[in-house]
Design an enzyme around this catalytic site. Structure first.
Site, PDB file in Angstrom:
ATOM      1  N   GLU A   5      52.138  19.687  16.094  1.00  0.00           N
ATOM      2  CA  GLU A   5      52.163  19.707  17.559  1.00  0.00           C
ATOM      3  C   GLU A   5      51.570  18.405  18.096  1.00  0.00           C
ATOM      4  OE1 GLU A   5      49.601  22.623  19.416  1.00  0.00           O
ATOM      5  OE2 GLU A   5      50.847  22.693  21.215  1.00  0.00           O
ATOM      6  N   SER A  29      53.370  30.001  25.898  1.00  0.00           N
ATOM      7  CA  SER A  29      54.482  29.322  26.582  1.00  0.00           C
ATOM      8  C   SER A  29      55.803  29.839  26.029  1.00  0.00           C
ATOM      9  CB  SER A  29      54.411  27.813  26.350  1.00  0.00           C
ATOM     10  OG  SER A  29      53.131  27.321  26.675  1.00  0.00           O
ATOM     11  N   SER A  80      46.549  31.607  20.939  1.00  0.00           N
ATOM     12  CA  SER A  80      45.405  31.872  21.835  1.00  0.00           C
ATOM     13  C   SER A  80      45.342  33.342  22.243  1.00  0.00           C
ATOM     14  CB  SER A  80      45.530  31.047  23.109  1.00  0.00           C
ATOM     15  OG  SER A  80      45.675  29.689  22.793  1.00  0.00           O
ATOM     16  N   GLN A 119      54.516  30.245  20.339  1.00  0.00           N
ATOM     17  CA  GLN A 119      53.324  30.099  19.505  1.00  0.00           C
ATOM     18  C   GLN A 119      52.256  31.096  19.974  1.00  0.00           C
ATOM     19  OE1 GLN A 119      51.246  26.520  20.426  1.00  0.00           O
ATOM     20  NE2 GLN A 119      50.338  26.275  18.402  1.00  0.00           N
ATOM     21  N   GLY A 120      52.080  32.164  19.236  1.00  0.00           N
ATOM     22  CA  GLY A 120      51.117  33.205  19.621  1.00  0.00           C
ATOM     23  C   GLY A 120      49.789  32.986  18.917  1.00  0.00           C
ATOM     24  N   GLU A 140      36.708  18.503  26.978  1.00  0.00           N
ATOM     25  CA  GLU A 140      35.337  18.635  26.452  1.00  0.00           C
ATOM     26  C   GLU A 140      35.370  18.619  24.916  1.00  0.00           C
ATOM     27  OE1 GLU A 140      36.631  20.567  28.816  1.00  0.00           O
ATOM     28  OE2 GLU A 140      35.423  19.992  30.543  1.00  0.00           O
TER      29      GLU A 140
HETATM   30  C1  LIG Z   1      50.064  23.950  29.323  1.00  0.00           C
HETATM   31  C2  LIG Z   1      49.469  24.869  28.287  1.00  0.00           C
HETATM   32  C3  LIG Z   1      50.296  25.438  27.325  1.00  0.00           C
HETATM   33  C4  LIG Z   1      49.738  26.312  26.375  1.00  0.00           C
HETATM   34  N1  LIG Z   1      50.593  26.898  25.474  1.00  0.00           N
HETATM   35  C5  LIG Z   1      50.086  27.735  24.538  1.00  0.00           C
HETATM   36  C6  LIG Z   1      50.957  28.379  23.611  1.00  0.00           C
HETATM   37  O1  LIG Z   1      52.191  28.250  23.665  1.00  0.00           O
HETATM   38  N2  LIG Z   1      50.422  29.181  22.672  1.00  0.00           N
HETATM   39  C7  LIG Z   1      49.079  29.378  22.572  1.00  0.00           C
HETATM   40  O2  LIG Z   1      48.658  30.082  21.668  1.00  0.00           O
HETATM   41  N3  LIG Z   1      48.209  28.814  23.461  1.00  0.00           N
HETATM   42  C8  LIG Z   1      48.696  28.003  24.443  1.00  0.00           C
HETATM   43  N4  LIG Z   1      47.849  27.428  25.361  1.00  0.00           N
HETATM   44  C9  LIG Z   1      46.427  27.782  25.336  1.00  0.00           C
HETATM   45  C10 LIG Z   1      45.523  26.655  24.885  1.00  0.00           C
HETATM   46  O3  LIG Z   1      45.643  26.440  23.513  1.00  0.00           O
HETATM   47  C11 LIG Z   1      44.090  27.054  25.290  1.00  0.00           C
HETATM   48  O4  LIG Z   1      44.052  27.140  26.713  1.00  0.00           O
HETATM   49  C12 LIG Z   1      43.067  26.052  24.812  1.00  0.00           C
HETATM   50  O5  LIG Z   1      42.958  26.110  23.416  1.00  0.00           O
HETATM   51  C13 LIG Z   1      41.689  26.323  25.446  1.00  0.00           C
HETATM   52  O6  LIG Z   1      41.299  27.628  25.230  1.00  0.00           O
HETATM   53  P1  LIG Z   1      40.839  28.592  26.420  1.00  0.00           P
HETATM   54  O7  LIG Z   1      41.835  28.483  27.527  1.00  0.00           O
HETATM   55  O8  LIG Z   1      40.582  29.935  25.839  1.00  0.00           O
HETATM   56  O9  LIG Z   1      39.491  27.976  26.961  1.00  0.00           O
HETATM   57  P2  LIG Z   1      38.057  28.097  26.288  1.00  0.00           P
HETATM   58  O10 LIG Z   1      38.148  27.711  24.854  1.00  0.00           O
HETATM   59  O11 LIG Z   1      37.487  29.431  26.614  1.00  0.00           O
HETATM   60  O12 LIG Z   1      37.262  26.988  27.083  1.00  0.00           O
HETATM   61  C14 LIG Z   1      36.727  27.215  28.390  1.00  0.00           C
HETATM   62  C15 LIG Z   1      35.906  25.978  28.764  1.00  0.00           C
HETATM   63  O13 LIG Z   1      34.809  25.834  27.840  1.00  0.00           O
HETATM   64  C16 LIG Z   1      34.864  24.557  27.215  1.00  0.00           C
HETATM   65  N5  LIG Z   1      34.485  24.669  25.806  1.00  0.00           N
HETATM   66  C17 LIG Z   1      34.906  25.574  24.897  1.00  0.00           C
HETATM   67  N6  LIG Z   1      34.356  25.339  23.682  1.00  0.00           N
HETATM   68  C18 LIG Z   1      33.572  24.228  23.831  1.00  0.00           C
HETATM   69  C19 LIG Z   1      32.745  23.485  22.935  1.00  0.00           C
HETATM   70  N7  LIG Z   1      32.633  23.813  21.651  1.00  0.00           N
HETATM   71  N8  LIG Z   1      32.095  22.415  23.437  1.00  0.00           N
HETATM   72  C20 LIG Z   1      32.210  22.050  24.763  1.00  0.00           C
HETATM   73  N9  LIG Z   1      32.978  22.729  25.659  1.00  0.00           N
HETATM   74  C21 LIG Z   1      33.656  23.811  25.185  1.00  0.00           C
HETATM   75  C22 LIG Z   1      36.327  24.112  27.314  1.00  0.00           C
HETATM   76  O14 LIG Z   1      36.437  22.702  27.271  1.00  0.00           O
HETATM   77  C23 LIG Z   1      36.728  24.680  28.678  1.00  0.00           C
HETATM   78  O15 LIG Z   1      36.330  23.826  29.708  1.00  0.00           O
HETATM   79  C24 LIG Z   1      48.358  26.593  26.353  1.00  0.00           C
HETATM   80  C25 LIG Z   1      47.525  26.029  27.346  1.00  0.00           C
HETATM   81  C26 LIG Z   1      48.075  25.205  28.317  1.00  0.00           C
HETATM   82  C27 LIG Z   1      47.170  24.660  29.371  1.00  0.00           C
END
Ligand SMILES: Cc1cc2nc3c(=O)[nH]c(=O)nc-3n(C[C@H](O)[C@H](O)[C@H](O)COP(=O)(O)OP(=O)(O)OC[C@H]3O[C@@H](n4cnc5c(N)ncnc54)[C@H](O)[C@@H]3O)c2cc1C
Length: 390
Positions: free
Chosen positions: A241, A158, A126, A123-124, A374
């Site tokens: 999902e 992933s 993020s 799943q591409g 959050e």
């Molecule tokens: C185990 C795992 C598997 C994953 N697999 C995939 C995958 O296969 N494909 C894929 O595309 N992605 C995948 N992801 C990515 C996942 O979807 C993102 O990590 C998630 O959406 C959070 O985005 P970010 O990491 O960019 O954090 P950010 O969105 O940048 O957040 C950073 C911090 O800011 C806080 N924050 C952000 N916005 C707000 C708001 N509006 N209000 C309050 N707080 C906020 C968040 O809670 C967090 O603490 C995976 C992640 C994990 C951990």
């Protein structure tokens, strides 16, 4: 809430349980390469026996299972300690999305290989600056005749390392508002210009990856749904999902709790079984209470869906509670084994082959994936409690 199963459902359970007894999943290898071969073999075996994609319609190779049968399926696999499906993204998101929005050609080409693990999907979605705010994606797709030229970067993808197809969100109209102008494109991971760089996690695994696209040529026929209407498809994908994860989560933590109880009875602490220690008993009782609360919460949401409702914002309560509870539970498991919890599975002195610290470190991602804690709290505040937007 009705906890009973119909005769048909019990028959379904009996048939599956008998199959699993004759075809047990065996022990998961810890070597990553060996695990991939093992997990592909396991999925193929299930698919050949008609036990993959149980929720898919029969016409596409599934079983047309009801929601309750899907739950039974997850329960029985958890009971048999089956491994996570290597083709999970294709089985729970890619397949259902193609069945709902794909062309006949796409269905013919991909559905069977998704079931048999001959095609692994990832799943591409993020990107480095688009996670919680997914609509901020920047990876672009420029149409040249019948081909898109894709350039950009995905992250946390992933399974990308051994994936054959990527469900990729690309910006195809840079002038449209943020949620518009996005297209859902299937990218062949073997295409020239695709580079996958594994990211090593805190527990030593490398499930995650960065994926780079440099002028990757993707045929226009690989668009799922309509050009520039990929946001709606992405939402369908995320709903699948979340719905699929809902029930299996509490089963996963229940299995872990049973193993913790077993360990507490077996292991010695200060010359007596750990289970006799008052602090261990307190912690295990608390873990049990939370696990039961979680189970009932999952059943309440399930009942709502079975009575014709749709999964609503209450699902956030379940996701939030489960992910934080699972971390607490694994923390208890590590506290129980004391300093040995510092030893991961590469150490010959690790307890239970380092399973508990490995799981605890992995569980840290559970409060991030599929919506961070959050973000879940904001959904609960605004959409369940009706509080004003923060
Ligand atoms: C185990 C795992 C598997 C994953 N697999 C995939 C995958 O296969 N494909 C894929 O595309 N992605 C995948 N992801 C990515 C996942 O979807 C993102 O990590 C998630 O959406 C959070 O985005 P970010 O990491 O960019 O954090 P950010 O969105 O940048 O957040 C950073 C911090 O800011 C806080 N924050 C952000 N916005 C707000 C708001 N509006 N209000 C309050 N707080 C906020 C968040 O809670 C967090 O603490 C995976 C992640 C994990 C951990």
């Amino acid at each position: 809430m009705d906890f009973s199963y119909s005769t048909d459902e019990e028959r379904f359970r009996g048939e599956l349980r008998a199959w699993l007894q004759t075809n047990p999943p065996g022990t998961e290898p810890s070597d990553p390469k060996a695990w991939v071969a093992y997990a592909k073999g396991w999925q193929k075996k299930l698919a050949d026996a008609g036990w993959c994609g149980v929720a898919w319609p029969k016409v596409y190779g599934g079983r047309g299972a009801t929601l309750l049968q899907q739950i039974i399926f997850q329960e029985e696999l958890a009971r048999a300690k089956a491994p996570q499906f290597i083709g999970l993204a294709g089985l729970t998101m890619g397949g259902p999305v193609l069945i709902a929005h794909g062309t006949e050609e796409q269905k013919k080409k991909h559905l069977r290989p998704i079931l048999t693990a001959d095609e692994i999907w990832c799943q591409g979605f993020s990107e480095p600056n688009a996670g919680s705010d997914l609509a901020a994606i920047k990876t672009k797709g420029v149409l040249e005749g019948d081909t898109f030229v894709v350039t950009g970067q995905k992250v946390w993808t992933s399974w990308a390392r051994y994936a054959d197809v990527c469900m990729c969100l690309v910006r195809t109209d840079p002038d449209a508002p943020k949620h518009k102008g996005i297209t859902f494109l299937l990218v062949d991971m073997k295409s020239p210009g695709v580079t996958v760089r594994p990211l090593t996690q805190i527990n030593g695994d490398a499930d995650f990856n960065e994926v780079f696209f440099e002028d990757v040529r993707v045929p226009k026929k690989n668009v799922v749904g309509e050009l520039n209407k990929g946001w709606d498809i992405a939402i369908t994908c995320l709903m699948h999902e979340r719905q699929t994860l809902t029930f299996s989560r509490q089963l996963q933590s229940k299995v872990a709790l049973e193993e913790m109880l077993d360990g507490a009875r077996r292991r010695q602490k200060d010359g007596q079984p750990a289970a006799a220690d008052p602090l261990v008993r307190q912690a295990l009782s608390q873990a049990y209470i939370e696990s039961e609360a979680m189970r009932l919460l999952a059943y309440r949401n399930l009942t709502k869906v079975l009575r014709g409702g749709v999964p609503g914002p209450e699902g956030s309560i379940e996701k939030l509670f489960w992910s934080e509870m699972y971390q607490r539970q694994l923390d208890t498991a590590c506290t129980m084994i004391g300093p040995h919890s510092q030893l991961l599975r590469d150490s010959p002195h690790a307890v239970d082959e380092g399973r508990w610290p490995h799981l605890l470190l992995y569980s840290k991602g559970r409060t991030i994936a599929a919506g961070t804690s959050e973000v879940q709290r904001s959904i609960i505040a605004e959409r369940v409690l009706g509080l004003p937007r923060g």
